[in-house]
Design a protein around this motif. Structure first.
Motif, PDB file in Angstrom:
ATOM      1  N   GLY A 166     -12.224  59.206 -23.542  1.00 42.37           N
ATOM      2  CA  GLY A 166     -12.643  59.574 -24.886  1.00 42.37           C
ATOM      3  C   GLY A 166     -11.711  59.128 -25.996  1.00 42.37           C
ATOM      4  N   VAL A 167     -11.132  57.930 -25.873  1.00 40.36           N
ATOM      5  CA  VAL A 167     -10.287  57.383 -26.926  1.00 40.36           C
ATOM      6  C   VAL A 167     -10.760  55.961 -27.220  1.00 40.36           C
ATOM      7  CG1 VAL A 167      -8.318  58.797 -26.284  1.00 40.36           C
ATOM      8  CG2 VAL A 167      -8.542  56.505 -25.314  1.00 40.36           C
ATOM      9  N   LYS A 168     -10.326  55.422 -28.367  1.00 36.72           N
ATOM     10  CA  LYS A 168     -10.721  54.073 -28.751  1.00 36.72           C
ATOM     11  C   LYS A 168      -9.646  53.456 -29.632  1.00 36.72           C
ATOM     12  CE  LYS A 168     -13.482  55.941 -32.555  1.00 36.72           C
ATOM     13  NZ  LYS A 168     -14.818  55.999 -33.166  1.00 36.72           N
ATOM     14  N   VAL A 169      -9.681  52.141 -29.734  1.00 34.81           N
ATOM     15  CA  VAL A 169      -8.729  51.392 -30.556  1.00 34.81           C
ATOM     16  C   VAL A 169      -9.384  51.097 -31.903  1.00 34.81           C
ATOM     17  CG1 VAL A 169      -7.345  49.297 -30.740  1.00 34.81           C
ATOM     18  CG2 VAL A 169      -7.691  50.369 -28.506  1.00 34.81           C
ATOM     19  N   LEU A 170      -8.674  51.414 -32.996  1.00 32.23           N
ATOM     20  CA  LEU A 170      -9.193  51.185 -34.341  1.00 32.23           C
ATOM     21  C   LEU A 170      -8.200  50.376 -35.160  1.00 32.23           C
ATOM     22  CD1 LEU A 170     -10.619  54.709 -35.291  1.00 32.23           C
ATOM     23  CD2 LEU A 170     -11.872  52.735 -34.400  1.00 32.23           C
ATOM     24  N   ASP A 171      -8.728  49.668 -36.141  1.00 34.91           N
ATOM     25  CA  ASP A 171      -7.882  48.975 -37.106  1.00 34.91           C
ATOM     26  C   ASP A 171      -7.203  50.012 -37.999  1.00 34.91           C
ATOM     27  OD1 ASP A 171      -7.350  46.195 -38.522  1.00 34.91           O
ATOM     28  OD2 ASP A 171      -7.791  47.648 -40.092  1.00 34.91           O
ATOM     29  N   ILE A 172      -5.929  49.822 -38.311  1.00 37.17           N
ATOM     30  CA  ILE A 172      -5.153  50.821 -39.030  1.00 37.17           C
ATOM     31  C   ILE A 172      -5.637  50.966 -40.475  1.00 37.17           C
ATOM     32  CG2 ILE A 172      -3.384  49.242 -39.863  1.00 37.17           C
ATOM     33  CD1 ILE A 172      -2.706  52.740 -38.458  1.00 37.17           C
ATOM     34  N   GLU A 173      -6.261  49.926 -41.043  1.00 33.96           N
ATOM     35  CA  GLU A 173      -6.678  49.974 -42.441  1.00 33.96           C
ATOM     36  C   GLU A 173      -8.157  50.331 -42.583  1.00 33.96           C
ATOM     37  OE1 GLU A 173      -5.601  46.237 -44.121  1.00 33.96           O
ATOM     38  OE2 GLU A 173      -3.439  46.627 -44.032  1.00 33.96           O
ATOM     39  N   SER A 174      -9.014  49.655 -41.850  1.00 34.03           N
ATOM     40  CA  SER A 174     -10.459  49.890 -41.994  1.00 34.03           C
ATOM     41  C   SER A 174     -10.965  51.037 -41.136  1.00 34.03           C
ATOM     42  CB  SER A 174     -11.222  48.617 -41.625  1.00 34.03           C
ATOM     43  OG  SER A 174     -11.086  48.316 -40.247  1.00 34.03           O
ATOM     44  N   HIS A 175     -10.181  51.466 -40.149  1.00 35.00           N
ATOM     45  CA  HIS A 175     -10.607  52.504 -39.201  1.00 35.00           C
ATOM     46  C   HIS A 175     -11.917  52.119 -38.521  1.00 35.00           C
ATOM     47  CE1 HIS A 175      -7.920  56.121 -40.185  1.00 35.00           C
ATOM     48  NE2 HIS A 175      -7.374  55.034 -40.689  1.00 35.00           N
ATOM     49  N   ASP A 176     -12.055  50.820 -38.258  1.00 37.58           N
ATOM     50  CA  ASP A 176     -13.211  50.289 -37.563  1.00 37.58           C
ATOM     51  C   ASP A 176     -12.718  49.496 -36.359  1.00 37.58           C
ATOM     52  OD1 ASP A 176     -15.775  49.688 -36.924  1.00 37.58           O
ATOM     53  OD2 ASP A 176     -16.243  48.575 -38.750  1.00 37.58           O
ATOM     54  N   THR A 177     -13.652  48.984 -35.559  1.00 36.16           N
ATOM     55  CA  THR A 177     -13.267  48.164 -34.415  1.00 36.16           C
ATOM     56  C   THR A 177     -12.425  46.982 -34.887  1.00 36.16           C
ATOM     57  OG1 THR A 177     -15.325  48.771 -33.293  1.00 36.16           O
ATOM     58  CG2 THR A 177     -14.141  46.871 -32.456  1.00 36.16           C
ATOM     59  N   PRO A 178     -11.261  46.760 -34.297  1.00 43.08           N
ATOM     60  CA  PRO A 178     -10.377  45.691 -34.782  1.00 43.08           C
ATOM     61  C   PRO A 178     -10.971  44.317 -34.532  1.00 43.08           C
ATOM     62  CG  PRO A 178      -9.510  46.656 -32.764  1.00 43.08           C
ATOM     63  CD  PRO A 178     -10.665  47.505 -33.182  1.00 43.08           C
ATOM     64  N   PRO A 179     -10.568  43.316 -35.337  1.00 44.43           N
ATOM     65  CA  PRO A 179     -11.071  41.951 -35.135  1.00 44.43           C
ATOM     66  C   PRO A 179     -10.488  41.320 -33.880  1.00 44.43           C
ATOM     67  CG  PRO A 179      -9.434  42.002 -36.883  1.00 44.43           C
ATOM     68  CD  PRO A 179      -9.704  43.435 -36.517  1.00 44.43           C
ATOM     69  N   LEU A 180     -11.087  40.198 -33.490  1.00 48.42           N
ATOM     70  CA  LEU A 180     -10.694  39.523 -32.249  1.00 48.42           C
ATOM     71  C   LEU A 180      -9.227  39.130 -32.263  1.00 48.42           C
ATOM     72  CD1 LEU A 180     -11.408  38.185 -29.535  1.00 48.42           C
ATOM     73  CD2 LEU A 180     -12.152  36.169 -30.822  1.00 48.42           C
ATOM     74  N   ALA A 181      -8.743  38.574 -33.368  1.00 47.18           N
ATOM     75  CA  ALA A 181      -7.353  38.118 -33.427  1.00 47.18           C
ATOM     76  C   ALA A 181      -6.384  39.269 -33.194  1.00 47.18           C
ATOM     77  CB  ALA A 181      -7.075  37.456 -34.776  1.00 47.18           C
ATOM     78  N   SER A 182      -6.674  40.424 -33.749  1.00 47.57           N
ATOM     79  CA  SER A 182      -5.798  41.585 -33.570  1.00 47.57           C
ATOM     80  C   SER A 182      -5.800  42.068 -32.129  1.00 47.57           C
ATOM     81  CB  SER A 182      -6.226  42.716 -34.509  1.00 47.57           C
ATOM     82  OG  SER A 182      -6.068  42.347 -35.858  1.00 47.57           O
ATOM     83  N   VAL A 183      -6.966  42.062 -31.499  1.00 49.92           N
ATOM     84  CA  VAL A 183      -7.060  42.535 -30.111  1.00 49.92           C
ATOM     85  C   VAL A 183      -6.330  41.585 -29.170  1.00 49.92           C
ATOM     86  CG1 VAL A 183      -8.643  43.134 -28.248  1.00 49.92           C
ATOM     87  CG2 VAL A 183      -9.225  43.712 -30.597  1.00 49.92           C
ATOM     88  N   ILE A 184      -6.462  40.269 -29.404  1.00 54.71           N
ATOM     89  CA  ILE A 184      -5.739  39.296 -28.575  1.00 54.71           C
ATOM     90  C   ILE A 184      -4.238  39.475 -28.749  1.00 54.71           C
ATOM     91  CG2 ILE A 184      -5.248  36.848 -28.246  1.00 54.71           C
ATOM     92  CD1 ILE A 184      -8.150  36.271 -28.914  1.00 54.71           C
ATOM     93  N   ARG A 185      -3.788  39.631 -29.989  1.00 53.46           N
ATOM     94  CA  ARG A 185      -2.356  39.837 -30.238  1.00 53.46           C
ATOM     95  C   ARG A 185      -1.881  41.118 -29.566  1.00 53.46           C
ATOM     96  NH1 ARG A 185      -2.477  40.749 -35.428  1.00 53.46           N
ATOM     97  NH2 ARG A 185      -2.907  38.562 -35.868  1.00 53.46           N
ATOM     98  N   ARG A 186      -2.685  42.138 -29.639  1.00 53.31           N
ATOM     99  CA  ARG A 186      -2.323  43.428 -29.022  1.00 53.31           C
ATOM    100  C   ARG A 186      -2.111  43.282 -27.520  1.00 53.31           C
ATOM    101  NH1 ARG A 186      -4.778  48.156 -26.898  1.00 53.31           N
ATOM    102  NH2 ARG A 186      -3.846  50.072 -27.753  1.00 53.31           N
ATOM    103  N   TRP A 187      -3.033  42.577 -26.856  1.00 52.74           N
ATOM    104  CA  TRP A 187      -2.916  42.429 -25.405  1.00 52.74           C
ATOM    105  C   TRP A 187      -1.751  41.521 -25.018  1.00 52.74           C
ATOM    106  CZ3 TRP A 187      -3.098  43.933 -20.788  1.00 52.74           C
ATOM    107  CH2 TRP A 187      -2.979  43.039 -19.731  1.00 52.74           C
TER     108      TRP A 187
END
Length: 217
Positions: free
Chosen positions: A155-176
């Motif tokens: 019951g958790v999810k990853v969100l963009d820190i500014e938009s509080h929406d699903t993060p973009p592809l570039a951010s998710v790749i960088r995160r991983w």
């Protein structure tokens, strides 16, 4: 006899200065030098209303749920990596055993290196499967739904820190990539426990660099 003079009628008075309305101040009128009766005086907010509103839209997930989600995802990645490592295990051990036996037969003191031109590519294949296969496991579901299998179950999810929406592809790749590389370099433990001390979003290093955070659904 003379007719009585007509009584003087009202004379027009010259127009005097018109009263001007008081300028609007935005505050209730004061009575007797104090606040208007029944009106609470305005006070500046003591907390940041924008930060409070953002936290209402996506609060950081409890650490227990995050740990459970990461444990599930780690087990899934272990299965994926193991599927590539198991077929290579036999040839790698046979090669090392042959080197050890040759050193014994030589009758001299010989240093046997476990990582050489044969076992090195085996290790490279396993690490590639870990980073690429794990990246597909982490990146694709997170971009589409904001969560992996483990995060969905917990019951958790990853969100963009500014938009509080699903993060973009570039951010998710960088995160991983940051998470995976730090894990391979044995710094992943420090990265993982960083969220215990971070405020207010409970971010790990890979979240900070990707501008994301883990929220509860």
């Amino acid at each position: 006899p003379q007719a009585p003079a007509p009584a003087p009628g009202p004379q027009a008075q010259a127009p005097g200065p018109q009263a001007q309305p008081a300028p609007f101040s935005g505050f209730p009128p004061q009575q007797d030098g104090g606040a208007a009766e029944g009106v609470v005086p305005w006070k500046p907010p003591t907390t940041d209303p924008f930060l409070a509103a953002a936290q209402e839209q996506g609060r950081p997930a409890p650490l227990g749920r995050r740990f459970a989600a990461r444990l599930i995802d780690t087990l899934a990645l272990a299965v994926i990596t193991g599927a590539a490592a198991v077929p290579l295990w036999g040839p790698a051990t046979d090669h090392i055993d042959a080197k050890v036996e040759a050193a014994k037969q030589s009758g001299r003191e010989v240093t046997v290196y476990l990582l050489d031109g044969t076992t090195g590519p085996y290790l490279a294949v396993v690490l590639a499967v870990l980073l690429i296969g794990g990246g597909l496991y982490e990146v694709l579901p997170t971009v589409k739904w904001g969560h992996t299998l483990g995060k969905k179950v917990c019951g958790v999810k990853v969100l963009d820190i500014e938009s509080h929406d699903t993060p973009p592809l570039a951010s998710v790749i960088r995160r991983w990539l940051v998470y995976g590389v730090l894990g391979v370099l044995a710094v992943g433990v420090v990265n993982a426990v960083w969220c215990l001390f971070d405020r207010p979003w409970r971010q790990c290093w890979h979240d900070k660099l990707a501008r994301t955070f883990v929220a509860e659904k």
